[in-house]
Structure formats: C-alpha cells, structure tokens
Design a protein around this motif. Sequence first.
Motif, mmCIF file in Angstrom:
data_model
loop_
_atom_site.group_PDB
_atom_site.id
_atom_site.type_symbol
_atom_site.label_atom_id
_atom_site.label_comp_id
_atom_site.label_asym_id
_atom_site.label_seq_id
_atom_site.Cartn_x
_atom_site.Cartn_y
_atom_site.Cartn_z
ATOM 1 N N LEU A 189 12.398 14.874 4.581
ATOM 2 C CA LEU A 189 12.139 13.454 4.348
ATOM 3 C C LEU A 189 11.791 13.199 2.887
ATOM 4 C CD1 LEU A 189 9.960 12.665 7.492
ATOM 5 C CD2 LEU A 189 12.223 11.703 6.996
ATOM 6 N N ARG A 190 10.924 14.026 2.339
ATOM 7 C CA ARG A 190 10.500 13.846 0.951
ATOM 8 C C ARG A 190 11.664 14.059 -0.014
ATOM 9 N NH1 ARG A 190 4.439 16.610 1.259
ATOM 10 N NH2 ARG A 190 3.509 14.844 2.369
ATOM 11 N N GLU A 191 12.541 15.023 0.300
ATOM 12 C CA GLU A 191 13.719 15.233 -0.543
ATOM 13 C C GLU A 191 14.645 14.029 -0.483
ATOM 14 O OE1 GLU A 191 15.936 18.774 0.195
ATOM 15 O OE2 GLU A 191 14.586 20.006 -0.984
ATOM 16 N N ALA A 192 14.854 13.485 0.713
ATOM 17 C CA ALA A 192 15.755 12.344 0.886
ATOM 18 C C ALA A 192 15.220 11.103 0.167
ATOM 19 C CB ALA A 192 15.960 12.045 2.366
ATOM 20 N N ILE A 193 13.906 10.894 0.232
ATOM 21 C CA ILE A 193 13.283 9.721 -0.375
ATOM 22 C C ILE A 193 13.034 9.935 -1.866
ATOM 23 C CG2 ILE A 193 11.161 8.329 -0.392
ATOM 24 C CD1 ILE A 193 11.110 8.740 2.663
ATOM 25 N N GLY A 194 12.792 11.183 -2.233
ATOM 26 C CA GLY A 194 12.523 11.491 -3.638
ATOM 27 C C GLY A 194 11.076 11.305 -4.029
ATOM 28 N N SER A 195 10.180 11.320 -3.030
ATOM 29 C CA SER A 195 8.758 11.106 -3.307
ATOM 30 C C SER A 195 7.922 11.622 -2.143
ATOM 31 C CB SER A 195 8.491 9.611 -3.495
ATOM 32 O OG SER A 195 7.119 9.369 -3.727
ATOM 33 N N ASP A 196 6.638 11.899 -2.429
ATOM 34 C CA ASP A 196 5.687 12.289 -1.388
ATOM 35 C C ASP A 196 5.019 11.078 -0.754
ATOM 36 O OD1 ASP A 196 6.286 14.883 -2.073
ATOM 37 O OD2 ASP A 196 4.397 15.272 -3.091
ATOM 38 N N GLU A 197 5.228 9.902 -1.363
ATOM 39 C CA GLU A 197 4.636 8.659 -0.867
ATOM 40 C C GLU A 197 5.674 7.541 -0.930
ATOM 41 O OE1 GLU A 197 -0.038 8.733 -1.972
ATOM 42 O OE2 GLU A 197 1.310 8.150 -3.591
ATOM 43 N N VAL A 198 5.447 6.522 -0.099
ATOM 44 C CA VAL A 198 6.268 5.314 -0.146
ATOM 45 C C VAL A 198 5.346 4.112 -0.256
ATOM 46 C CG1 VAL A 198 8.247 6.224 1.111
ATOM 47 C CG2 VAL A 198 6.376 5.195 2.377
ATOM 48 N N GLU A 199 5.859 3.050 -0.836
ATOM 49 C CA GLU A 199 5.106 1.808 -0.950
ATOM 50 C C GLU A 199 5.659 0.831 0.075
ATOM 51 O OE1 GLU A 199 3.913 -1.300 -4.449
ATOM 52 O OE2 GLU A 199 4.269 0.803 -4.937
ATOM 53 N N GLN B 175 0.857 -1.186 0.000
ATOM 54 C CA GLN B 175 0.000 0.000 0.000
ATOM 55 C C GLN B 175 0.895 1.237 0.000
ATOM 56 O OE1 GLN B 175 -0.902 0.449 4.757
ATOM 57 N NE2 GLN B 175 -2.502 -0.377 3.526
ATOM 58 N N ARG B 176 0.349 2.330 -0.508
ATOM 59 C CA ARG B 176 1.094 3.587 -0.555
ATOM 60 C C ARG B 176 0.723 4.405 0.673
ATOM 61 N NH1 ARG B 176 4.098 4.130 -4.613
ATOM 62 N NH2 ARG B 176 4.295 6.365 -4.583
ATOM 63 N N ARG B 177 1.748 4.980 1.302
ATOM 64 C CA ARG B 177 1.542 5.828 2.472
ATOM 65 C C ARG B 177 2.247 7.154 2.265
ATOM 66 N NH1 ARG B 177 2.702 1.511 7.323
ATOM 67 N NH2 ARG B 177 1.051 0.041 6.762
ATOM 68 N N PRO B 178 1.651 8.220 2.768
ATOM 69 C CA PRO B 178 2.291 9.532 2.616
ATOM 70 C C PRO B 178 3.548 9.639 3.477
ATOM 71 C CG PRO B 178 0.333 9.712 3.972
ATOM 72 C CD PRO B 178 0.376 8.295 3.467
ATOM 73 N N VAL B 179 4.509 10.391 2.983
ATOM 74 C CA VAL B 179 5.721 10.688 3.743
ATOM 75 C C VAL B 179 5.465 12.018 4.437
ATOM 76 C CG1 VAL B 179 8.170 11.264 3.578
ATOM 77 C CG2 VAL B 179 7.202 9.472 2.123
ATOM 78 N N ARG B 180 5.397 11.976 5.780
ATOM 79 C CA ARG B 180 5.161 13.220 6.510
ATOM 80 C C ARG B 180 5.529 13.037 7.982
ATOM 81 N NH1 ARG B 180 -0.528 11.988 5.418
ATOM 82 N NH2 ARG B 180 -1.290 10.836 7.204
ATOM 83 N N SER B 181 5.911 14.129 8.587
ATOM 84 C CA SER B 181 6.204 14.157 10.013
ATOM 85 C C SER B 181 5.002 14.752 10.722
ATOM 86 C CB SER B 181 7.445 15.011 10.288
ATOM 87 O OG SER B 181 7.619 15.160 11.679
ATOM 88 N N GLU B 182 4.528 14.044 11.748
ATOM 89 C CA GLU B 182 3.396 14.529 12.544
ATOM 90 C C GLU B 182 3.701 14.336 14.025
ATOM 91 O OE1 GLU B 182 0.218 12.149 10.888
ATOM 92 O OE2 GLU B 182 -0.397 13.827 9.635
ATOM 93 N N ASP B 183 4.903 14.702 14.423
ATOM 94 C CA ASP B 183 5.330 14.535 15.807
ATOM 95 C C ASP B 183 4.674 15.614 16.664
ATOM 96 O OD1 ASP B 183 6.676 14.483 18.263
ATOM 97 O OD2 ASP B 183 8.566 13.874 17.334
#
Length: 66
Positions: A33-43, A10-18
């Motif tokens: 995080l999004r820059e490091a991963i290269g995407s707004d979502e991860v599978e 499943q796809r999940r958003p990349v975001r910090s919600e601390d």
Amino acid sequence: MAENSSRRTQRRPVRSEDPSLSPEANELLTHELREAIGSDEVEVPEDVPDRSEDAHATRPRFVATL
C-alpha cells in the motif's frame, strides 16, 4: 462540483490491520500500500470516517446475528 480549499484535513497512517490476516500478511500488505501511494501517511478530510475499526469481510454480520 467545486472543491472547497478551506476544508480541514488530517493525516492518517497507511497500514493494514486486518484481524483475519497474519501479522506477516498485514506487514506485506502495508508495504505494498505504501509503495502504491508513495507515502507512509495520507491526508484526508476530517469528516471522512476512520474505517480501521469497521468489521471486515471475514466477519459476516448476518451469520453472526443468528
């Protein structure tokens, strides 16, 4: 260990919600995080728990129970 290509994902958003961070800090961390991963979502595999509701390090469980 052989990789199972039929594993459901499943796809999940990349975001910090601390909750211990300010909204601005969460926004900056999300951007990094999004820059490091290269995407707004991860599978991820469906059976990987969603840790977004877990307690954060700023909420000590032991002290909270005293």
